[in-house]
Design a protein around this motif. Structure first.
Motif, PDB file in Angstrom:
ATOM      1  N   ALA A 162      -0.168   1.097  19.019  1.00  0.00           N
ATOM      2  CA  ALA A 162      -1.290   1.514  18.159  1.00  0.00           C
ATOM      3  C   ALA A 162      -2.637   1.024  18.682  1.00  0.00           C
ATOM      4  CB  ALA A 162      -1.066   1.010  16.734  1.00  0.00           C
ATOM      5  N   ARG A 213      -4.260   6.650  19.425  1.00  0.00           N
ATOM      6  CA  ARG A 213      -4.986   6.763  18.158  1.00  0.00           C
ATOM      7  C   ARG A 213      -5.698   8.113  18.069  1.00  0.00           C
ATOM      8  NH1 ARG A 213      -4.272   2.234  15.679  1.00  0.00           N
ATOM      9  NH2 ARG A 213      -5.362   3.171  13.923  1.00  0.00           N
ATOM     10  N   TYR A 266       2.549   6.096  13.980  1.00  0.00           N
ATOM     11  CA  TYR A 266       2.490   5.099  15.059  1.00  0.00           C
ATOM     12  C   TYR A 266       3.888   4.569  15.355  1.00  0.00           C
ATOM     13  CZ  TYR A 266      -2.511   5.442  14.614  1.00  0.00           C
ATOM     14  OH  TYR A 266      -3.787   5.947  14.605  1.00  0.00           O
ATOM     15  N   ARG A 267       4.674   4.389  14.296  1.00  0.00           N
ATOM     16  CA  ARG A 267       6.050   3.911  14.489  1.00  0.00           C
ATOM     17  C   ARG A 267       6.876   4.918  15.300  1.00  0.00           C
ATOM     18  NH1 ARG A 267       7.917  -0.246  11.213  1.00  0.00           N
ATOM     19  NH2 ARG A 267       6.282  -1.172   9.919  1.00  0.00           N
ATOM     20  N   ARG A 285      -7.566  -5.774  17.652  1.00  0.00           N
ATOM     21  CA  ARG A 285      -7.679  -4.748  18.686  1.00  0.00           C
ATOM     22  C   ARG A 285      -9.098  -4.164  18.700  1.00  0.00           C
ATOM     23  NH1 ARG A 285      -3.876  -1.158  15.220  1.00  0.00           N
ATOM     24  NH2 ARG A 285      -5.394  -0.189  13.858  1.00  0.00           N
ATOM     25  N   GLY A 326       1.363   5.062   9.164  1.00  0.00           N
ATOM     26  CA  GLY A 326       2.129   4.042   9.890  1.00  0.00           C
ATOM     27  C   GLY A 326       3.364   4.656  10.534  1.00  0.00           C
ATOM     28  N   LYS A 338       0.811  -1.230   0.000  1.00  0.00           N
ATOM     29  CA  LYS A 338       0.000   0.000   0.000  1.00  0.00           C
ATOM     30  C   LYS A 338       0.840   1.274   0.000  1.00  0.00           C
ATOM     31  CE  LYS A 338      -0.985  -0.540   4.907  1.00  0.00           C
ATOM     32  NZ  LYS A 338       0.438  -0.845   5.096  1.00  0.00           N
ATOM     33  N   SER A 339       2.006   1.246   0.659  1.00  0.00           N
ATOM     34  CA  SER A 339       2.838   2.471   0.677  1.00  0.00           C
ATOM     35  C   SER A 339       3.304   2.828  -0.728  1.00  0.00           C
ATOM     36  CB  SER A 339       4.082   2.279   1.546  1.00  0.00           C
ATOM     37  OG  SER A 339       3.710   1.907   2.821  1.00  0.00           O
ATOM     38  N   GLU A 375      -2.350   6.673   3.674  1.00  0.00           N
ATOM     39  CA  GLU A 375      -2.355   5.206   3.797  1.00  0.00           C
ATOM     40  C   GLU A 375      -2.200   4.756   5.237  1.00  0.00           C
ATOM     41  OE1 GLU A 375       0.579   2.948   4.090  1.00  0.00           O
ATOM     42  OE2 GLU A 375       2.268   4.203   3.516  1.00  0.00           O
ATOM     43  N   GLY A 376      -2.864   3.641   5.565  1.00  0.00           N
ATOM     44  CA  GLY A 376      -2.788   3.114   6.924  1.00  0.00           C
ATOM     45  C   GLY A 376      -3.664   1.894   7.116  1.00  0.00           C
ATOM     46  N   ARG A 377      -4.345   1.851   8.271  1.00  0.00           N
ATOM     47  CA  ARG A 377      -5.200   0.716   8.597  1.00  0.00           C
ATOM     48  C   ARG A 377      -6.664   1.111   8.765  1.00  0.00           C
ATOM     49  NH1 ARG A 377      -0.703  -0.619   8.121  1.00  0.00           N
ATOM     50  NH2 ARG A 377       0.401  -2.475   8.807  1.00  0.00           N
ATOM     51  N   ARG A 432      11.838   1.772  10.798  1.00  0.00           N
ATOM     52  CA  ARG A 432      11.572   0.468  10.162  1.00  0.00           C
ATOM     53  C   ARG A 432      12.308  -0.665  10.882  1.00  0.00           C
ATOM     54  NH1 ARG A 432       7.353   1.315   7.144  1.00  0.00           N
ATOM     55  NH2 ARG A 432       7.670  -0.810   6.446  1.00  0.00           N
TER      56      ARG A 432
HETATM   57  O1  CDP Z   1       4.203  -0.543   6.132  1.00  0.00           O
HETATM   58  P1  CDP Z   1       3.676  -1.607   7.053  1.00  0.00           P
HETATM   59  O2  CDP Z   1       2.520  -2.290   6.471  1.00  0.00           O
HETATM   60  O3  CDP Z   1       4.707  -2.510   7.592  1.00  0.00           O
HETATM   61  O4  CDP Z   1       3.112  -0.913   8.357  1.00  0.00           O
HETATM   62  P2  CDP Z   1       2.861   0.589   8.655  1.00  0.00           P
HETATM   63  O5  CDP Z   1       1.826   1.124   7.714  1.00  0.00           O
HETATM   64  O6  CDP Z   1       4.149   1.306   8.758  1.00  0.00           O
HETATM   65  O7  CDP Z   1       2.167   0.504  10.107  1.00  0.00           O
HETATM   66  C1  CDP Z   1       2.872   0.044  11.232  1.00  0.00           C
HETATM   67  C2  CDP Z   1       1.879  -0.282  12.325  1.00  0.00           C
HETATM   68  O8  CDP Z   1       1.224   0.929  12.727  1.00  0.00           O
HETATM   69  C3  CDP Z   1       0.765  -1.233  11.973  1.00  0.00           C
HETATM   70  O9  CDP Z   1       1.134  -2.595  12.142  1.00  0.00           O
HETATM   71  C4  CDP Z   1      -0.340  -0.820  12.939  1.00  0.00           C
HETATM   72  O10 CDP Z   1      -0.154  -1.419  14.205  1.00  0.00           O
HETATM   73  C5  CDP Z   1      -0.117   0.667  13.086  1.00  0.00           C
HETATM   74  N1  CDP Z   1      -1.013   1.495  12.273  1.00  0.00           N
HETATM   75  C6  CDP Z   1      -2.284   1.695  12.718  1.00  0.00           C
HETATM   76  O11 CDP Z   1      -2.685   1.126  13.731  1.00  0.00           O
HETATM   77  N2  CDP Z   1      -3.129   2.541  12.059  1.00  0.00           N
HETATM   78  C7  CDP Z   1      -2.718   3.165  10.952  1.00  0.00           C
HETATM   79  N3  CDP Z   1      -3.553   4.010  10.331  1.00  0.00           N
HETATM   80  C8  CDP Z   1      -1.429   2.944  10.448  1.00  0.00           C
HETATM   81  C9  CDP Z   1      -0.588   2.089  11.127  1.00  0.00           C
END
Ligand code: CDP
Length: 217
Positions: free
Chosen positions: A105, A111, A41-42, A178, A38, A19-20, A130-132, A93
Motif C-alpha cells: 500500500a 495507490r 490493498y489486501r 509512508r 482495505g 471502522k468496517s 472506508e479506509g485510510r 485476512r
Molecule cells: O481492517 P483493518 O483496519 O485491519 O485494515 P484494512 O482496512 O483491511 O486495510 C489493510 C491495509 O491496507 C492497511 O493497513 C493499509 O496499509 C492499507 N490501506 C490503505 O493504505 N489505504 C486504504 N484506503 C485502505 C487500506
C-alpha cells in the motif's frame, strides 16, 4: 461534488478501530453501497503471495500489476474484488497478508490504480467508503468525513477477540509514516474515539456527526 447527485461518506481510521463495522451499519441504515478499500490493498498483497513476489520489491510488484486483472464490483450492496477472476475470500485476512499489505500500500502506483477504481464506484450510487485516505485523497471534497479512532490497547483486544493475531501497531506505524497518502485525520473530518463505546453508540455518534455535517438523514 460530481455532476450526478451521488455522494460519498468517508470513514477513515487505524487498524481495528471498528471502522468496517461502523461503515457497514451506516450503509445498511442509509441504504448506501459499502466499499471496503482495505480489501483492495489486501487483494494486491495476496496476489504477491500467490506469485511469490517480495512485497517491498516495487519493480516486481509493478510488473505483476501489468500482468494481472483487478476487477472491482458490487454484490448485494458491498464491494467485491477479483484477481484474474478469482475471489481470494477469507485469505485476505490471513497473517501473511497482514504482514505485507502495508508495504504494498506504500507503493504510489498501487495507490493510483486503486484510487481510480475507488472513485469510479461513485457512478454506481451513493457510498460509504472506508479506509485510510478516503477523506484526504479519494474524496477530499466530500463534506461527510469521519475518523474512527480507539486506543491501541482496545484495538489489539478487538482483533484478538476476532481470533486474529494481527500486528496492528506495526501496520499503523507503516501506514502513518509512508510518503504517499499516509493515514491522517482529513481536513474537515470529525474524530470519534470509540475506545469506551459499544458499536451501537459509535453508529449513533456517526449518524449524529453526518447530520451535523449537513447530510439530510
Ligand atoms: O481492517 P483493518 O483496519 O485491519 O485494515 P484494512 O482496512 O483491511 O486495510 C489493510 C491495509 O491496507 C492497511 O493497513 C493499509 O496499509 C492499507 N490501506 C490503505 O493504505 N489505504 C486504504 N484506503 C485502505 C487500506
Amino acid at each position: 461534488m460530481p455532476e450526478n447527485s451521488n455522494y460519498a461518506v468517508a470513514i477513515d481510521g487505524p487498524a481495528a478501530s471498528g471502522k468496517s463495522t461502523v461503515a457497514r451499519r451506516l450503509a445498511e441504515r442509509l441504504g448506501l453501497i459499502m466499499i471496503n478499500t482495505g480489501a483492495m490493498y489486501r487483494a494486491i498483497a495476496w496476489a504477491t503471495i500467490q506469485r511469490d513476489i517480495d512485497a517491498s520489491d516495487t519493480a516486481a510488484v509493478l510488473a505483476m500489476l501489468d500482468d494481472i486483472e483487478v476487477t472491482c464490483g458490487v454484490n448485494d450492496g458491498t464491494s467485491t474484488i477479483l484477481i484474474d477472476g478469482s475471489d481470494p475470500g477469507e485469505a485476505l485476512r490471513a497473517d501473511d497478508v497482514n504482514s505485507r499489505v502495508s508495504a504494498v500500500a506504500a507503493i504510489p502506483e498501487v495507490r493510483h490504480l486503486l484510487v481510480e477504481k475507488q472513485r469510479e464506484y461513485l457512478d454506481l450510487g451513493s457510498l460509504v467508503m472506508e479506509g485510510r485516505d478516503i477523506g484526504s485523497v479519494v474524496f477530499p471534497d466530500t463534506p461527510y468525513k469521519i475518523y474512527i479512532d480507539a486506543s491501541e490497547e482496545v484495538r489489539l483486544a478487538r482483533r484478538s477477540a476476532e481470533g486474529l493475531t494481527d500486528v496492528v501497531s506495526k501496520r499503523d506505524e507503516e501506514d502513518s509514516k509512508r510518503k504517499t497518502s499516509p493515514l491522517v485525520v482529513a481536513e474537515g473530518a470529525t474524530v470519534i474515539d470509540s475506545s469506551e463505546m459499544n458499536i451501537d453508540e459509535v453508529v449513533d455518534a456517526a449518524m449524529e456527526t453526518l447530520r451535523e455535517q449537513g447530510l439530510n438523514i
